[in-house]
Design a protein around this motif. Sequence first.
Motif: not given
Length: 746
Positions: A324-335, A346-357
């Motif tokens: 996400a940092h590489l292809w959409t650097p203008q979009r803040p990402v959080t994990v 407030f990030a534009d991209i939220v990444v979550v794994n199945y185990e903590v969903l």
Amino acid sequence: MDTWSVPLDVPAAPAPGQCAVSPVRPGGTERHPKEESVARRGQRRAGATRTAPRNQRRGRKLDNEGIIPVLARAVREVEHEVQRGAVSRPGRTKFQVIALLVREERSRVRSDAEITEARRAEQMKRLDGVATILAKSAARDTSLLSLLAEDADVSDAAQMLKRELTEAAGLEVEEEEEPAPAEAAATPVATRRVVPQSVVSRQLANPFLTPDFSAPQPRAHPRRLATWELLEPLFRAFEYGGASSCMALPEPDTLLGLPPGLELMPHQAQVVAAAEDGHRTFLLADEPGLGKTAQALLAAEAAGAFPLLVVVPNVVKTNWAREAHLWTPQRPVTVIHGDGHEIDAFADIVVVNYEVLDRHVGWLGDLGFRGMVVDEAHFIKNKKSQRSQHVLQLADRLRARTVRPLLMALTGTPLINDIDDFRAIWQFLGWIDDKLPGPLLMEALEETGLTPVDPGFYPAARASVIELGIVRRRKIDVAADIPARRIADLPVELDDMVGSSIRQAERELAERLVTRYRTALETRTSGVTVEGIDHELVRRVAGWELADSDSAKTGENVFGMVRRIGQAKAGLAADYAAQLARNVGKVVFFAKHVDVMDLAEETFAKRGIGYASIRGDQTSTKRQKNIDAFVNDPEVSIAVCSLMAAGVGLNLQVASNVVLAELSWTDAEQTQAIDRVHRIGQEEPVTAWRIIAAQTIDTKIAELIDSKAGLAARALDGSDEEISSSSDVQLEALVALLTEALESES
């Protein structure tokens, strides 16, 4: 492999180096004439006991009543089918149902206080006889073993057959409980829900979500097909096969601006162009290595589908943030890690794994996402699992707030195999619900003018589903777009405790290097002074440390640290190799240390994935036997290879994917391992997946190996240049560690 609930005589789990068993999906939902015949024969024979001749009634009446005679007849039918060759889908269903009923009957007999001990022993003996036939059948066709697992899917056809066999035995069938209300059923019960403070801050800052004024989707108005059962015919349409499972994609004209230095391959640009044209649902089933992550991120950019929720397996969570940092650097990402204390809501991209969903599904449903990506989407194939229900619930809530959200399911699994696995995925995409096609698919089916009794219905129905957004390309199909061999880095986050321990060891090593550096400065007799960091002295200190690394007195050294990192990565690397094996077939797994190989093989054995072990301590006969098993046996999916023992002299081009669980000290050693697959006879582009532990010295070593790759390549091509040695990388890793520590002090 602890998958048995009844004591069946089956082979034990394979020892390391032997071939394990590859799992096969439970039977589907299609009925078969033989399934019905079992019930009818059971009913006729049960009735015949009342009118049999006197001399036949002298036997014990109880022996011909109940479930055991019905199971005995059914298991013989399965046995005969196994002996004739491959077992059909209905045969697999019958095998699973017999096992389920044997388990239930054993429990009933054990707990029945009204029968004598002699009768109990006799019943248990007869049940053991049925179980023995099941075991022998599974030993002959090992793909049946997966149907005995506790978490194996029980299809609708299996439930129906179970009911029929129970009725044929003259037993009362328990009535199914009334289903819970739709709202309750759609909300899985979570053991613990959390709301991070950052999320509370965002909700307070923006309590009202922006309304969606886009045009609503058309409602379906079923006419001819209103009374037809359509889901099973739709699934069968894919089992029948046909043309390529790929929708018509537009040729990209001008794409949105990409970050400098990045370029999309043509097959990737087509999906992004489709999103720009207004397509909003994709089952992106490209083979691994074709850049699905970049396609999904840029499709979201083209569709304006932010904020974007990305649900992924734990092993690729860090990689998604990096991409996400590489292809959409203008979009803040959080994990999201654990309870999410450190996320940026407030990030534009939220990444979550199945185990903590399960902990976060509550607030995720209220955040106002306009797009959702589910990576390795076959993880949600079991609709009864909690993670599947959470994903479907989030998709429903997203559709309720956004008229045309971007929904993307990513998987490398071939579309024509295990089509029942895609039921939940189609539902996530909104193509179907529990019982009916969705509005767009229903309208497309109506437009065909056909019904399931028409021969032309199945190819037309298949085409209708594909055009909703199925995209399937193989490496060989787009070979012109991709290099013949590529190395793809997959950063992974280590377990909290293990990762903290390793990072602490790195800090202690860095502190020891800094102490040696300071001592050398203080005791210097040459009188030379250097402004800032004395990089020449840094290299000398790193050299001293490297020379002392064999001594236990120096505490944690670079070699022991790298080995610990390899051990910590082993489970994640094996998990990714298992995913690849399921998606694309055979995979070669390389590791440096025996304990990493052992842990990987243990993981594969637990998952029922066939593997062959190739190690340095094997005899030449055993080594060749394992190589032949990997090359020739379709049930052996993974070759677990020692990087030192199997890095040369092997021909494994039956695979096109390599997993490098541990880093080499030289690019040449890494190249030799990859060349076991990338060699004459290889018909597909080769991808080597290099597993790298994020935030550790692992990343520095990978960078150093890559920086020396050009020199090594020139030398291997016949240049007079000297190939960099392993000690070069070890020295440079210590130099980088010491330099970084000194810079942090200044």
